[in-house]
Structure formats: C-alpha cells, structure tokens
Design a protein around this motif. Structure first.
Motif, PDB file in Angstrom:
ATOM      1  N   ASN A 158       9.818 -75.495   9.219  1.00 50.97           N
ATOM      2  CA  ASN A 158       8.674 -74.669   8.835  1.00 50.97           C
ATOM      3  C   ASN A 158       9.034 -73.904   7.568  1.00 50.97           C
ATOM      4  OD1 ASN A 158       9.019 -74.234  12.154  1.00 50.97           O
ATOM      5  ND2 ASN A 158       7.008 -74.995  11.500  1.00 50.97           N
ATOM      6  N   PRO A 159       8.048 -73.386   6.829  1.00 50.24           N
ATOM      7  CA  PRO A 159       8.342 -72.615   5.618  1.00 50.24           C
ATOM      8  C   PRO A 159       9.182 -71.377   5.916  1.00 50.24           C
ATOM      9  CG  PRO A 159       6.031 -73.260   5.675  1.00 50.24           C
ATOM     10  CD  PRO A 159       6.596 -73.589   7.027  1.00 50.24           C
ATOM     11  N   ALA A 160       9.797 -70.819   4.861  1.00 51.59           N
ATOM     12  CA  ALA A 160      10.609 -69.599   4.977  1.00 51.59           C
ATOM     13  C   ALA A 160       9.820 -68.530   5.725  1.00 51.59           C
ATOM     14  CB  ALA A 160      11.006 -69.105   3.592  1.00 51.59           C
ATOM     15  N   ARG A 161      10.481 -67.835   6.683  1.00 49.81           N
ATOM     16  CA  ARG A 161       9.734 -66.959   7.592  1.00 49.81           C
ATOM     17  C   ARG A 161      10.655 -65.937   8.246  1.00 49.81           C
ATOM     18  NH1 ARG A 161      11.078 -71.718   9.388  1.00 49.81           N
ATOM     19  NH2 ARG A 161      11.916 -72.061  11.485  1.00 49.81           N
ATOM     20  N   PHE A 162      10.020 -64.936   8.859  1.00 48.79           N
ATOM     21  CA  PHE A 162      10.747 -64.011   9.714  1.00 48.79           C
ATOM     22  C   PHE A 162       9.950 -63.807  10.987  1.00 48.79           C
ATOM     23  CE2 PHE A 162       8.029 -61.174   7.210  1.00 48.79           C
ATOM     24  CZ  PHE A 162       7.535 -60.298   8.159  1.00 48.79           C
ATOM     25  N   TYR A 163      10.662 -63.385  12.020  1.00 46.90           N
ATOM     26  CA  TYR A 163      10.068 -63.122  13.326  1.00 46.90           C
ATOM     27  C   TYR A 163      10.124 -61.626  13.627  1.00 46.90           C
ATOM     28  CZ  TYR A 163      10.590 -68.165  14.034  1.00 46.90           C
ATOM     29  OH  TYR A 163      10.507 -69.540  13.899  1.00 46.90           O
ATOM     30  N   THR A 164       9.216 -61.182  14.465  1.00 47.33           N
ATOM     31  CA  THR A 164       9.334 -59.850  15.059  1.00 47.33           C
ATOM     32  C   THR A 164       9.681 -60.034  16.530  1.00 47.33           C
ATOM     33  OG1 THR A 164       6.946 -59.808  15.527  1.00 47.33           O
ATOM     34  CG2 THR A 164       7.704 -58.773  13.478  1.00 47.33           C
ATOM     35  N   GLY A 165      10.281 -59.002  17.110  1.00 49.09           N
ATOM     36  CA  GLY A 165      10.664 -59.120  18.508  1.00 49.09           C
ATOM     37  C   GLY A 165      11.188 -57.822  19.070  1.00 49.09           C
ATOM     38  N   HIS A 166      11.723 -57.920  20.284  1.00 46.53           N
ATOM     39  CA  HIS A 166      12.329 -56.772  20.964  1.00 46.53           C
ATOM     40  C   HIS A 166      13.643 -57.207  21.589  1.00 46.53           C
ATOM     41  CE1 HIS A 166       9.113 -53.809  20.568  1.00 46.53           C
ATOM     42  NE2 HIS A 166       8.254 -54.787  20.786  1.00 46.53           N
ATOM     43  N   LEU A 167      14.647 -56.380  21.423  1.00 42.16           N
ATOM     44  CA  LEU A 167      15.897 -56.523  22.149  1.00 42.16           C
ATOM     45  C   LEU A 167      15.929 -55.408  23.174  1.00 42.16           C
ATOM     46  CD1 LEU A 167      16.451 -58.273  19.602  1.00 42.16           C
ATOM     47  CD2 LEU A 167      18.843 -57.539  19.763  1.00 42.16           C
ATOM     48  N   ASP A 168      16.011 -55.771  24.439  1.00 43.48           N
ATOM     49  CA  ASP A 168      15.879 -54.802  25.527  1.00 43.48           C
ATOM     50  C   ASP A 168      17.242 -54.203  25.860  1.00 43.48           C
ATOM     51  OD1 ASP A 168      13.120 -55.352  25.778  1.00 43.48           O
ATOM     52  OD2 ASP A 168      13.579 -57.156  26.935  1.00 43.48           O
ATOM     53  N   ILE A 169      17.480 -52.973  25.357  1.00 43.86           N
ATOM     54  CA  ILE A 169      18.716 -52.246  25.608  1.00 43.86           C
ATOM     55  C   ILE A 169      18.363 -50.947  26.313  1.00 43.86           C
ATOM     56  CG2 ILE A 169      20.724 -51.138  24.557  1.00 43.86           C
ATOM     57  CD1 ILE A 169      20.463 -53.124  22.236  1.00 43.86           C
ATOM     58  N   ASN A 170      18.877 -50.768  27.513  1.00 42.32           N
ATOM     59  CA  ASN A 170      18.585 -49.588  28.311  1.00 42.32           C
ATOM     60  C   ASN A 170      19.307 -48.383  27.724  1.00 42.32           C
ATOM     61  OD1 ASN A 170      18.955 -47.557  30.502  1.00 42.32           O
ATOM     62  ND2 ASN A 170      17.875 -49.083  31.738  1.00 42.32           N
ATOM     63  N   ARG A 197      19.754 -45.465  28.867  1.00 43.45           N
ATOM     64  CA  ARG A 197      20.524 -44.677  29.829  1.00 43.45           C
ATOM     65  C   ARG A 197      21.842 -45.357  30.188  1.00 43.45           C
ATOM     66  NH1 ARG A 197      21.048 -44.688  35.233  1.00 43.45           N
ATOM     67  NH2 ARG A 197      19.447 -46.302  35.445  1.00 43.45           N
ATOM     68  N   THR A 198      21.774 -46.653  30.497  1.00 43.90           N
ATOM     69  CA  THR A 198      22.975 -47.363  30.947  1.00 43.90           C
ATOM     70  C   THR A 198      23.660 -48.161  29.840  1.00 43.90           C
ATOM     71  OG1 THR A 198      21.733 -49.353  31.556  1.00 43.90           O
ATOM     72  CG2 THR A 198      21.939 -47.605  33.231  1.00 43.90           C
ATOM     73  N   GLY A 199      22.883 -48.506  28.794  1.00 40.93           N
ATOM     74  CA  GLY A 199      23.408 -49.376  27.753  1.00 40.93           C
ATOM     75  C   GLY A 199      23.260 -50.845  28.062  1.00 40.93           C
ATOM     76  N   ASP A 200      22.756 -51.210  29.237  1.00 43.37           N
ATOM     77  CA  ASP A 200      22.642 -52.618  29.613  1.00 43.37           C
ATOM     78  C   ASP A 200      21.721 -53.360  28.636  1.00 43.37           C
ATOM     79  OD1 ASP A 200      24.250 -52.153  31.777  1.00 43.37           O
ATOM     80  OD2 ASP A 200      22.593 -51.982  33.209  1.00 43.37           O
ATOM     81  N   PHE A 201      22.174 -54.500  28.148  1.00 43.98           N
ATOM     82  CA  PHE A 201      21.405 -55.370  27.259  1.00 43.98           C
ATOM     83  C   PHE A 201      20.866 -56.499  28.117  1.00 43.98           C
ATOM     84  CE2 PHE A 201      21.843 -58.562  23.505  1.00 43.98           C
ATOM     85  CZ  PHE A 201      20.488 -58.509  23.277  1.00 43.98           C
ATOM     86  N   THR A 202      19.549 -56.495  28.347  1.00 43.44           N
ATOM     87  CA  THR A 202      18.988 -57.366  29.378  1.00 43.44           C
ATOM     88  C   THR A 202      18.057 -58.455  28.880  1.00 43.44           C
ATOM     89  OG1 THR A 202      17.225 -55.744  29.761  1.00 43.44           O
ATOM     90  CG2 THR A 202      19.192 -55.585  31.139  1.00 43.44           C
ATOM     91  N   GLY A 203      17.681 -58.432  27.594  1.00 43.18           N
ATOM     92  CA  GLY A 203      16.751 -59.468  27.172  1.00 43.18           C
ATOM     93  C   GLY A 203      16.459 -59.439  25.690  1.00 43.18           C
ATOM     94  N   VAL A 204      15.990 -60.573  25.184  1.00 45.93           N
ATOM     95  CA  VAL A 204      15.502 -60.686  23.816  1.00 45.93           C
ATOM     96  C   VAL A 204      14.233 -61.512  23.865  1.00 45.93           C
ATOM     97  CG1 VAL A 204      17.038 -62.663  23.385  1.00 45.93           C
ATOM     98  CG2 VAL A 204      16.024 -61.439  21.460  1.00 45.93           C
ATOM     99  N   ARG A 205      13.204 -61.038  23.200  1.00 42.81           N
ATOM    100  CA  ARG A 205      11.924 -61.745  23.212  1.00 42.81           C
ATOM    101  C   ARG A 205      11.250 -61.617  21.860  1.00 42.81           C
ATOM    102  NH1 ARG A 205       8.401 -57.323  24.884  1.00 42.81           N
ATOM    103  NH2 ARG A 205       9.750 -55.590  25.521  1.00 42.81           N
ATOM    104  N   LEU A 206      10.628 -62.697  21.428  1.00 44.20           N
ATOM    105  CA  LEU A 206       9.896 -62.717  20.169  1.00 44.20           C
ATOM    106  C   LEU A 206       8.447 -62.310  20.413  1.00 44.20           C
ATOM    107  CD1 LEU A 206      11.262 -66.038  18.607  1.00 44.20           C
ATOM    108  CD2 LEU A 206      12.138 -63.703  18.363  1.00 44.20           C
ATOM    109  N   THR A 207       7.885 -61.630  19.412  1.00 39.82           N
ATOM    110  CA  THR A 207       6.502 -61.167  19.537  1.00 39.82           C
ATOM    111  C   THR A 207       5.596 -61.665  18.413  1.00 39.82           C
ATOM    112  OG1 THR A 207       7.055 -59.121  18.349  1.00 39.82           O
ATOM    113  CG2 THR A 207       7.191 -59.080  20.769  1.00 39.82           C
TER     114      THR A 207
END
Length: 375
Positions: A73-85, A87-97
């Motif tokens: 695909n052409p040059a591009r960027f994505y938006t998303g979320h990295l789920d970091i708690n 309080r605990t620091g737990d890294f639980t997920g990555v998802r594109l939006t």
C-alpha cells in the motif's frame, strides 16, 4: 503558617523535579510484550514494516509509521492504542484504530519504490507544540547493487493528522544524496527523529562516504545528528560514534551493517539512541544508549569527519537488548508511554518485521526513571 509552608515547599518541589530531569535514564523493570500478527489486514491495508511510533500524551493516541513503499500500500501511518495500566504497569494489548496515507502538498500519495520522488518513511513524532506530526524520509539513491534507482532526497516533513504534508525542513548540503560516492550511503539516511519545545533533531543511520567506511568487527564509524530550530533551519550538527560490530559475520565474507535506528528526546540536550546491528550468521544485536550533545563540536560546516579534530557526542549505555527475550528483533521504534502511578515513566521499544515471516512486529514496554516530565 500555611502560606509560609507553601512558600517553603514550592522551591523544594521544583528542585526535586529539576533533579529528576537531570538524572540519567535507568530501566527499572520489564512490563510486558505485545505483538501484531504477521501481515495482518486493517482497513484495506497490510500491516507491517512499523519503523517508528510515538504518543500524544494529551489524548493517549499512538502513531505508528510503516516503511512500506507501495509494495502493499502507499506510504502511510496508523493510529492506535497501547494498553498500559497506570497503576500496575501491566502491558496488556495493542490495537489499531485508523490508517492515513501520507500525501504530498497537492494531496497525492508519494510514488512507490524505484520511482522519482518516492518516500521511505522511517520515523514519526507527534509534535505536541503544534498538534501535528513530523516524520523522516530516508530517501533513496543508486549504488553498485541498485544502479537504476533514481535519486529521491531525504527529508524531515511536517504533516497534519490526516497525513497531508504542510511543511519541510531545510536539508543541509552535506546530507544531500548523489549518484557518486559522496554524501549519505543508500539506506543510511534519516532513521531517527526527536522533537522538543525548542528544536527538531534527526540522525543518519550510518556514515556518509566522506566520513569514513562502514563499521566492522575491528572498528566503529560515525553518523551525524542534525538539529533544526522550530522554523526548520539547521542550527547544528554533531558526530555520533557508532560501535564496532559486536561479532564478525559468519561466514567472514557475509553481510553486516550497524547504525542508529531511532532517537528519543529526554530534554533539549539529551536523547536515547537505539544502536542496532544485523550480522549474517549472527542475527540482530541492539543496545540502548543515552547521549548528550553538550560539549560536542558543531560539525555542520565540516565536509569530512574522517580526519578527526572534533569532539563527538557523549554516550552512556542504558541497556543491552542483545540478549533480551531472544531471538532479538529488528528494533526500530522508541517512544515514551504514560507515567505510572508510582512515578516511573514507561518506555516502549518496537520492532519492524520487514514484511518477513521470520521476523515479528513486537512492542516491549519497560518502566524507567530519569524521564522527561509531561508524559
């Protein structure tokens, strides 16, 4: 009495905050790892080649740039979320939006690989002072193995949040690509980018022809760090001393390269730098350094660094990632994440899978101290 107490404690709090900013960055613990599946499809695109990430601390939105040059695909960027708690620091997920195509000022996509004006996106930053994005284009040029590639100059560009180019920084003459053995080598242009309130800084992955040969197992080499003011005018350039290869190739005639794959601002003078090597028969090796431009010589006017006579940037090892969670991946992304409730900040390091099923798109999160405020 209460007012007097406030007056007494406010300077102490400010001094403590200033000391925290001056403290060296230290990794305190590993928070977790998340992966994106190989060649995952998202909104009509093939996800991969993620070579830069950054976060808007106000909204928590992450921006992820792909170095795909229209192979899929052409040059591009994505938006998303990295789920970091927090309080605990737990890294639980990555998802594109979302996904946005990077476009030229006229709104058209950049041409694909091997065409004049093609873009090679390698790094991206959210500029909190303008609410826009800044991204680095490594450019392309012919070499002995690829004699028919047209020259596409490297660039540092501003874009709006929809991907449309709204500005471009002045390119120092010594970083212009040529079709001779002058200027940056192919695939050793802009690879890392950092943004602060006062400046924008980018680093070439490896040495220009005039600055010396590529690193070997016996000796290192030099890259250049360029600093622009906020108006996009170059105001300084500094020599970064690359390590020698950590191991020789196997066989000895095999391919190898090493260079800076990303930088990240700590303050107006200090940065984190990912120094990554790929060595045939050995795989990837990566180290994380803290570097300091204060005291380094401004080499913007120097055509060659091969003869010395200057002071390179200071450099301190923060973390050796070369044996962490093997096999080591092609680590190219570096970003601050959210501040944790206990006061630590988070540091996210990501890998570019090169659209190769033998590699992975991996994000690793660490807790750290000595980080900038405002994360």
């Amino acid at each position: 009495m209460a007012f007097a107490t406030v007056l007494a404690t406010a300077p102490a709090a400010e001094a403590a905050e200033a000391a925290e900013r001056r403290a060296p960055v230290r990794i305190t613990r590993f928070l977790g790892e998340q992966r994106i599946p190989y060649k995952m499809t998202f909104q009509g695109t093939t996800v991969g080649g993620l070579s830069g990430v950054d976060r808007d601390p106000r909204t928590g939105t992450w921006y992820l740039i792909s170095d795909d040059r229209d192979r899929y695909n052409p040059a591009r960027f994505y938006t998303g979320h990295l789920d970091i708690n927090r309080r605990t620091g737990d890294f639980t997920g990555v998802r594109l939006t979302g996904v946005r195509t990077l476009t030229r000022p006229d709104g058209t996509p950049y041409p694909g690989y091997g065409r004049p004006g093609a873009a090679d996106p390698e790094t991206i930053r959210f500029d909190r002072w303008t609410g826009r994005l800044v991204w680095g284009d490594e450019g392309d040029r012919p070499d002995a193995r690829n004699p028919d590639i047209p020259i596409s100059q490297p660039a540092i560009r501003r874009t709006d949040l929809n991907g449309r180019q709204v500005g471009e920084f002045a390119l120092p003459r010594n970083l212009r690509l040529t079709n001779t053995e002058r200027g940056p080598r192919r695939n050793f242009g802009f690879e890392g980018l950092a943004v602060t309130a006062r400046s924008v800084t980018a680093v070439t992955e490896g040495p220009r022809y005039e600055d010396g040969p590529l690193p070997t197992a016996e000796r290192g080499s030099l890259a250049r760090i360029t600093v622009w003011d906020r108006q996009g005018r170059p105001r300084g350039q500094y020599a970064y001393r690359l390590d020698r290869l950590p191991e020789p190739p196997n066989p000895p005639t095999g391919d190898a390269d090493t260079g800076v794959s990303e930088i990240l601002a700590i303050d107006d003078h200090r940065y984190l730098a990912l120094e990554r090597s790929w060595i045939e028969g050995v795989n990837y090796r990566v180290k994380l350094y803290e570097i300091d431009l204060r005291g380094a010589s401004n080499v913007l006017g120097r055509d060659s660094l091969a003869r010395g006579g200057y002071r390179p940037v200071g450099k301190r090892l923060v973390y050796d990632l070369g044996t962490f969670r093997p096999p080591v991946q092609n680590l190219e992304s570096l970003s601050w994440g959210p501040r944790l409730a206990g006061g630590e900040c988070t540091l996210v390091i990501g890998s570019d899978d090169n659209f190769d099923e033998r590699e992975t798109t991996r994000f690793m999160a660490f807790a750290a101290t000595g980080c900038p405020s405002g994360q």
